[in-house]
Scaffold this active site. Sequence first.
Site, mmCIF file in Angstrom:
data_model
loop_
_atom_site.group_PDB
_atom_site.id
_atom_site.type_symbol
_atom_site.label_atom_id
_atom_site.label_comp_id
_atom_site.label_asym_id
_atom_site.label_seq_id
_atom_site.Cartn_x
_atom_site.Cartn_y
_atom_site.Cartn_z
ATOM 1 N N PRO A 28 0.655 -28.787 -38.069
ATOM 2 C CA PRO A 28 -0.103 -28.667 -39.326
ATOM 3 C C PRO A 28 0.779 -28.991 -40.519
ATOM 4 O O PRO A 28 1.900 -28.481 -40.627
ATOM 5 C CB PRO A 28 -0.546 -27.195 -39.335
ATOM 6 C CG PRO A 28 0.398 -26.498 -38.404
ATOM 7 C CD PRO A 28 0.818 -27.499 -37.384
ATOM 8 N N TYR A 65 5.439 -16.823 -44.975
ATOM 9 C CA TYR A 65 4.121 -16.428 -45.456
ATOM 10 C C TYR A 65 3.801 -14.996 -45.013
ATOM 11 O O TYR A 65 4.644 -14.295 -44.454
ATOM 12 C CB TYR A 65 3.076 -17.455 -45.015
ATOM 13 C CG TYR A 65 3.369 -18.828 -45.586
ATOM 14 C CD1 TYR A 65 3.651 -18.985 -46.947
ATOM 15 C CD2 TYR A 65 3.417 -19.960 -44.786
ATOM 16 C CE1 TYR A 65 3.950 -20.225 -47.483
ATOM 17 C CE2 TYR A 65 3.714 -21.208 -45.314
ATOM 18 C CZ TYR A 65 3.983 -21.328 -46.666
ATOM 19 O OH TYR A 65 4.289 -22.568 -47.203
ATOM 20 N N LEU A 102 12.564 -31.873 -36.645
ATOM 21 C CA LEU A 102 13.308 -33.129 -36.625
ATOM 22 C C LEU A 102 13.350 -33.754 -35.230
ATOM 23 O O LEU A 102 14.395 -34.180 -34.748
ATOM 24 C CB LEU A 102 14.724 -32.927 -37.180
ATOM 25 C CG LEU A 102 14.807 -32.738 -38.698
ATOM 26 C CD1 LEU A 102 16.255 -32.576 -39.149
ATOM 27 C CD2 LEU A 102 14.151 -33.911 -39.438
ATOM 28 N N ARG A 104 6.661 -34.567 -40.163
ATOM 29 C CA ARG A 104 6.936 -35.684 -41.068
ATOM 30 C C ARG A 104 7.125 -36.999 -40.320
ATOM 31 O O ARG A 104 6.782 -38.067 -40.834
ATOM 32 C CB ARG A 104 8.181 -35.356 -41.904
ATOM 33 C CG ARG A 104 8.001 -34.120 -42.764
ATOM 34 C CD ARG A 104 9.255 -33.754 -43.540
ATOM 35 N NE ARG A 104 9.115 -32.427 -44.125
ATOM 36 C CZ ARG A 104 10.007 -31.881 -44.938
ATOM 37 N NH1 ARG A 104 11.096 -32.541 -45.274
ATOM 38 N NH2 ARG A 104 9.812 -30.668 -45.418
#
Length: 370
Positions: free
Chosen positions: A23, A182, A301, A324
């Site tokens: 996500p 969070y 990564l 990413r």
Amino acid sequence: MSKLFTPITLGQLTLPNRIVIAPMCQYSAEAGCATDWHLIHLGQLALSGAGLLIVEATAVEPEGRISPRDIGLWSDQTEAALRRVVEGIRRYSPMPLAVQLAHAGRKASSQPPWEGGALLSPAQGGWQTVAPSALPYAPSEPAPVALDDAGLARIRQAFADAARRAAAVGFDLIELHAAHGYLLHQFLSPLSNQRTDRYGGSLDNRMRFPLEVFDGMRAAFPAERPIGVRIPATDWVEGGWDVTQSIALAKELERRGAHYIHVSSGGLSAQQQIPIGPGYQIPLAQAIKEQVSTPIVGVGLITEARQAETILQQDQADMVALARGILYDPRWPWHAAAELGDQVDAAPQYWRSQPAAYRNLFKHSRNGQR
């Protein structure tokens, strides 16, 4: 056949391969509602050939949004907007779809990253944030309000209600977000949770509220559909949440029926010291995997096909998640299958793009089509 492109079953849901699209927040919603951007963004990823697509952190109440531009699932309007996106994807892609349900806690009410990411005051369009304790993320920020019993009950119910809405929208799976600093992570870590009631102090007490949220969601979401949890393996701060505590949490989640554990880290403290590098969180995933039988998702990564394959072959994780890297290369699974000599699902509209060097790359394609 590579291990990366072998199926894996989570409860009654079978993923065609072990590539998970993590996500990734887009900060492009309107009043909590998904927009055309989400249809375009998620639509292209749903044609990538990955095994699972997880929709970005989706707030269970307006105050739980990271920014005013986050998507949510707390009303008929937000549900309808997300259903439109899911139905659009389902017309053209069979890829399993998940949604990550979340509450940002003290990290809510912030600017999008490209606008600086700073906390927004109510006068700037933000709102009062909440947390386990009245401790700000950074000393320069105003303190959140410590949640009382009524606030805890409201948020527990909000997660359960959002799970019901996720089922109605048609999601195959839910991921509960308990990482990245969070709200649920804030309860887990002794750095952010300094309560003196049954939700603070001991490890069991700090895990109590996140586990109550999980139980409420599990009861609300259809039993045949799986629920996974993203956890923070470590705060990367001395005296904070760590791998040993993460193992205890993973074992408890396993006992309660979690179908996978998505192992991430950091995001709770500005004091964190993270040793960034290729696959830097994989040793954390491996440490947890060695202690539980629940499937483990490794992330962080992972950019190369052989890197991902090695992680699986060495039994460091059961699935790998890309974030990413797949934004940069939305056809990453195609390229990985080509490199590993395997096959991947592709929409028939794209079959003729199959390079001559990889004539068997796409499953079910007809090489001699006119």
